[in-house]
Design a protein around this motif. Structure first.
Motif, mmCIF file in Angstrom:
data_model
loop_
_atom_site.group_PDB
_atom_site.id
_atom_site.type_symbol
_atom_site.label_atom_id
_atom_site.label_comp_id
_atom_site.label_asym_id
_atom_site.label_seq_id
_atom_site.Cartn_x
_atom_site.Cartn_y
_atom_site.Cartn_z
ATOM 1 N N GLU A 88 0.832 -1.209 0.000
ATOM 2 C CA GLU A 88 0.000 0.000 0.000
ATOM 3 C C GLU A 88 0.864 1.254 0.000
ATOM 4 O O GLU A 88 0.592 2.211 -0.745
ATOM 5 C CB GLU A 88 -0.916 0.012 1.227
ATOM 6 N N ILE A 89 1.908 1.239 0.821
ATOM 7 C CA ILE A 89 2.797 2.405 0.900
ATOM 8 C C ILE A 89 3.520 2.602 -0.433
ATOM 9 O O ILE A 89 3.649 3.731 -0.931
ATOM 10 C CB ILE A 89 3.793 2.251 2.066
ATOM 11 N N SER A 90 3.978 1.511 -1.024
ATOM 12 C CA SER A 90 4.665 1.607 -2.321
ATOM 13 C C SER A 90 3.734 2.175 -3.388
ATOM 14 O O SER A 90 4.142 3.039 -4.184
ATOM 15 C CB SER A 90 5.166 0.225 -2.762
ATOM 16 N N GLU A 91 2.492 1.692 -3.417
ATOM 17 C CA GLU A 91 1.525 2.207 -4.385
ATOM 18 C C GLU A 91 1.264 3.702 -4.160
ATOM 19 O O GLU A 91 1.192 4.481 -5.116
ATOM 20 C CB GLU A 91 0.215 1.429 -4.292
ATOM 21 N N ARG A 92 1.112 4.064 -2.903
ATOM 22 C CA ARG A 92 0.853 5.483 -2.578
ATOM 23 C C ARG A 92 2.043 6.347 -2.988
ATOM 24 O O ARG A 92 1.861 7.455 -3.522
ATOM 25 C CB ARG A 92 0.559 5.624 -1.074
ATOM 26 N N LEU A 93 3.267 5.839 -2.759
ATOM 27 C CA LEU A 93 4.454 6.596 -3.173
ATOM 28 C C LEU A 93 4.494 6.771 -4.684
ATOM 29 O O LEU A 93 4.833 7.850 -5.186
ATOM 30 C CB LEU A 93 5.735 5.882 -2.702
ATOM 31 N N LEU A 94 4.146 5.708 -5.406
ATOM 32 C CA LEU A 94 4.103 5.812 -6.873
ATOM 33 C C LEU A 94 3.077 6.850 -7.312
ATOM 34 O O LEU A 94 3.325 7.627 -8.236
ATOM 35 C CB LEU A 94 3.797 4.447 -7.496
ATOM 36 N N GLN A 95 1.925 6.862 -6.637
ATOM 37 C CA GLN A 95 0.896 7.855 -6.957
ATOM 38 C C GLN A 95 1.416 9.274 -6.705
ATOM 39 O O GLN A 95 1.228 10.177 -7.519
ATOM 40 C CB GLN A 95 -0.370 7.619 -6.139
ATOM 41 N N LEU A 96 2.060 9.434 -5.552
ATOM 42 C CA LEU A 96 2.589 10.761 -5.212
ATOM 43 C C LEU A 96 3.688 11.176 -6.179
ATOM 44 O O LEU A 96 3.774 12.347 -6.580
ATOM 45 C CB LEU A 96 3.100 10.780 -3.776
ATOM 46 N N SER A 98 3.930 10.274 -9.258
ATOM 47 C CA SER A 98 3.329 10.610 -10.550
ATOM 48 C C SER A 98 2.726 12.013 -10.529
ATOM 49 O O SER A 98 2.595 12.656 -11.568
ATOM 50 C CB SER A 98 2.266 9.578 -10.934
ATOM 51 N N LEU A 99 2.353 12.492 -9.359
ATOM 52 C CA LEU A 99 1.800 13.840 -9.228
ATOM 53 C C LEU A 99 2.883 14.907 -9.128
ATOM 54 O O LEU A 99 2.608 16.092 -9.295
ATOM 55 C CB LEU A 99 0.891 13.924 -7.992
ATOM 56 N N GLU A 100 4.108 14.453 -8.867
ATOM 57 C CA GLU A 100 5.213 15.388 -8.687
ATOM 58 C C GLU A 100 5.432 16.185 -9.976
ATOM 59 O O GLU A 100 5.408 15.637 -11.075
ATOM 60 C CB GLU A 100 6.482 14.594 -8.351
ATOM 61 N N GLY A 101 5.605 17.437 -9.830
ATOM 62 C CA GLY A 101 5.839 18.289 -10.991
ATOM 63 C C GLY A 101 4.549 18.832 -11.587
ATOM 64 O O GLY A 101 4.598 19.715 -12.443
#
Length: 131
Positions: A88-96, A98-101
């Motif tokens: 879950e944490i890994s998925e959330r980090l990937l989501q975050l 992808s929002l970077e920038g």
């Protein structure tokens, strides 16, 4: 020689004791027999005590085995839970990431909040109709 031995083997207990008392005093035989009985009783009691101790230790071992199995199950459950949380944490980090920038305007954010509020109102209305 031979006839004497056969005679002793066929003799009654009283006759045998009488003949043997010539070689070894009867008192010595009686004391030895009493000591053997006493030691037999003592050893029998000790065997019973040890049997009881073994039974108790076996019960303790069974309890410990059950506790170990339970602990292993708990560890496995916790490992699975931690693995799930890690995913879950890994998925959330990937989501975050992808929002970077990306930049969002306040209007876009407000529009998203308004849409979410409308969806909530619709769900609440449906729930009120059910109950």
């Amino acid at each position: 020689g031979q006839h004497t031995i056969n005679g002793l083997l066929e003799a009654s207990d009283a006759k045998l004791k009488e003949e043997l008392s010539i070689i070894v005093p009867l008192k010595l035989w009686q004391d030895a027999a009493a000591r053997a009985r006493k030691q037999g009783r003592h050893l029998s009691k000790r065997v019973s005590e040890l049997d009881g101790m073994v039974l108790i230790r076996n019960q303790d071992t069974d309890k410990i085995k059950m506790r170990l199995e339970k602990a292993n199950e708990d560890v496995a459950t916790r490992e699975m839970s931690l693995t799930d949380k890690g995913h879950e944490i890994s998925e959330r980090l990937l989501q975050l990431q992808s929002l970077e920038g990306q930049s969002f305007s306040l209007e876009e954010i407000q529009q998203g909040v308004d849409e979410a509020a409308k969806k909530i109102d619709v769900i609440e209305a449906e729930l009120n109709n059910i109950y």
